[in-house]
Design an enzyme around this catalytic site. Sequence first.
Site, PDB file in Angstrom:
ATOM      1  N   ASP A 267      24.130  40.465  41.259  1.00 34.12           N
ATOM      2  CA  ASP A 267      25.160  40.731  42.486  1.00 34.12           C
ATOM      3  C   ASP A 267      24.520  40.939  43.820  1.00 34.12           C
ATOM      4  O   ASP A 267      23.867  41.806  44.164  1.00 34.12           O
ATOM      5  CB  ASP A 267      25.656  42.294  42.101  1.00 34.12           C
ATOM      6  CG  ASP A 267      27.201  42.501  42.795  1.00 34.12           C
ATOM      7  OD1 ASP A 267      27.778  43.574  42.534  1.00 34.12           O
ATOM      8  OD2 ASP A 267      27.410  41.815  43.729  1.00 34.12           O
TER       9      ASP A 267
ATOM     10  N   GLU B 282      31.112  33.317  46.038  1.00 26.94           N
ATOM     11  CA  GLU B 282      31.971  33.898  46.712  1.00 26.94           C
ATOM     12  C   GLU B 282      32.039  33.660  48.298  1.00 26.94           C
ATOM     13  O   GLU B 282      30.841  33.935  48.640  1.00 26.94           O
ATOM     14  CB  GLU B 282      32.176  35.429  46.537  1.00 26.94           C
ATOM     15  CG  GLU B 282      32.272  35.775  45.063  1.00 26.94           C
ATOM     16  CD  GLU B 282      32.060  36.946  44.589  1.00 26.94           C
ATOM     17  OE1 GLU B 282      32.146  38.078  45.609  1.00 26.94           O
ATOM     18  OE2 GLU B 282      31.634  37.388  43.425  1.00 26.94           O
TER      19      GLU B 282
ATOM     20  N   HIS C 238      37.159  34.869  46.236  1.00 26.39           N
ATOM     21  CA  HIS C 238      35.980  35.505  44.870  1.00 26.39           C
ATOM     22  C   HIS C 238      36.049  34.426  43.930  1.00 26.39           C
ATOM     23  O   HIS C 238      36.550  34.973  42.739  1.00 26.39           O
ATOM     24  CB  HIS C 238      36.481  36.950  44.683  1.00 26.39           C
ATOM     25  CG  HIS C 238      35.712  37.707  43.938  1.00 26.39           C
ATOM     26  ND1 HIS C 238      35.086  37.395  42.876  1.00 26.39           N
ATOM     27  CD2 HIS C 238      34.957  38.854  44.209  1.00 26.39           C
ATOM     28  CE1 HIS C 238      34.478  38.358  42.299  1.00 26.39           C
ATOM     29  NE2 HIS C 238      34.361  39.327  43.130  1.00 26.39           N
TER      30      HIS C 238
ATOM     31  N   GLN D 142      39.249  48.686  45.505  1.00 25.84           N
ATOM     32  CA  GLN D 142      38.202  48.105  45.677  1.00 25.84           C
ATOM     33  C   GLN D 142      38.637  46.447  46.062  1.00 25.84           C
ATOM     34  O   GLN D 142      39.480  46.027  45.387  1.00 25.84           O
ATOM     35  CB  GLN D 142      37.165  47.693  44.240  1.00 25.84           C
ATOM     36  CG  GLN D 142      36.666  46.424  43.990  1.00 25.84           C
ATOM     37  CD  GLN D 142      35.256  46.735  44.223  1.00 25.84           C
ATOM     38  OE1 GLN D 142      34.664  47.636  45.074  1.00 25.84           O
ATOM     39  NE2 GLN D 142      34.527  45.936  43.174  1.00 25.84           N
TER      40      GLN D 142
ATOM     41  N   ARG E 163      44.975  40.912  46.693  1.00 27.91           N
ATOM     42  CA  ARG E 163      45.021  40.360  45.585  1.00 27.91           C
ATOM     43  C   ARG E 163      45.892  40.893  44.386  1.00 27.91           C
ATOM     44  O   ARG E 163      46.090  40.496  43.335  1.00 27.91           O
ATOM     45  CB  ARG E 163      43.624  40.262  44.984  1.00 27.91           C
ATOM     46  CG  ARG E 163      43.190  41.660  44.717  1.00 27.91           C
ATOM     47  CD  ARG E 163      41.613  41.687  44.153  1.00 27.91           C
ATOM     48  NE  ARG E 163      40.996  42.873  43.738  1.00 27.91           N
ATOM     49  CZ  ARG E 163      39.987  43.038  43.190  1.00 27.91           C
ATOM     50  NH1 ARG E 163      39.374  42.272  42.492  1.00 27.91           N
ATOM     51  NH2 ARG E 163      39.401  44.300  42.962  1.00 27.91           N
TER      52      ARG E 163
ATOM     53  N   ARG F  91      42.148  38.705  36.476  1.00 27.07           N
ATOM     54  CA  ARG F  91      40.438  38.464  36.459  1.00 27.07           C
ATOM     55  C   ARG F  91      40.322  36.897  36.051  1.00 27.07           C
ATOM     56  O   ARG F  91      40.640  36.326  34.966  1.00 27.07           O
ATOM     57  CB  ARG F  91      40.127  39.092  35.016  1.00 27.07           C
ATOM     58  CG  ARG F  91      38.544  38.933  34.831  1.00 27.07           C
ATOM     59  CD  ARG F  91      37.745  39.599  35.986  1.00 27.07           C
ATOM     60  NE  ARG F  91      37.910  40.939  35.700  1.00 27.07           N
ATOM     61  CZ  ARG F  91      37.256  42.026  36.589  1.00 27.07           C
ATOM     62  NH1 ARG F  91      36.507  41.247  37.788  1.00 27.07           N
ATOM     63  NH2 ARG F  91      37.571  43.325  36.537  1.00 27.07           N
TER      64      ARG F  91
END
Length: 296
Positions: free
Chosen positions: A209, A268, A165, A94, A99, A73
């Site tokens: 978002d 991002e 991201h 997701q 990653r 994170r």
Amino acid sequence: MTLKDLNERFGLENALVFEEGAGGLVRAVVDNQHATAEIYLHGGHVTRFRPHGSDEVLWLSEQAVYQAGKAIRGGIPIVWPWFGPHPSSPDQPQHGYARTAAWDVVGTEQEVNNTTRLQLRLRPQPATQPSGQLDLIITVGSSLELDLTTRNLSNEPFTFGCALHTYLAVGDIDQVTIEGLEGGRYIDKLDEEKRKVQSGAIRIGREVDRVYLNTDTTCTVVDPSLRREIRVAKGGSLTTVIWNPWAEKAASMGDFPDVAFRQMVCVETANTADDVRTLAPGEAHTLWAAISVDSL
Ligand code: TA6
């Protein structure tokens, strides 16, 4: 490859060393005349970047989990080969699997201007083998540049979405403005995916978002509380995502401290929404971002 082998083959004296990081995961630590940085082979994940004389530029959760199968994170997660939920298979992870996958080191270089380059390659994955090969070149200098290159190794068209991201560290989100997207159209992920127009610079006072469309502009995060601005320049991308989870969503994430939403914002660099890419056999596409910081 053992740490000893990695350092013998790819270590760079006075610039780059491989060591055991959090959770026993292998990371590269760069310390050159411009900056320090950390990159985990797990996920090809840049976790820290700090130009000498500056504060840390990337936000990294103190509650991040460092283990196989879990995305770290913070820092710069690599989203690939889809952004968000899988377009047709809800059981897929997701933001894809790059990653959380193991990446290999394919090269390192100390360049003439004393910047340090690390090239990583995503090991072929059953789901895309041999369709898509993914390379990431990380260049650490007074700015941080990531070049993410997808190659279609198959004899069929290969369609993918991706993103860098990037979690940026800020002093106080209430004082932050984000410039560069004024007048742009965006998809509001929190309002039934409605398409709206950005009026003026972006300020964040609740969960945000948004997928900004048809934009190749540099974004500038102006942060008076740290008396600095962070610029995110980009290429190979026409979508920029701006995200802050705010209080309720932050509290719902186990790897995100409840109040840390005040010290971060995601800018991002993406190929998603109207900007998903399709490569013909043998074609390649590079998405890149360059992150720099200046005093106000
Ligand atoms: O980029 C914004 C976003 O898609 C948000 O919707 C939120 O899900 C965020 O990514 C983080 O996703 P993650 O899977 O890393 O928790």
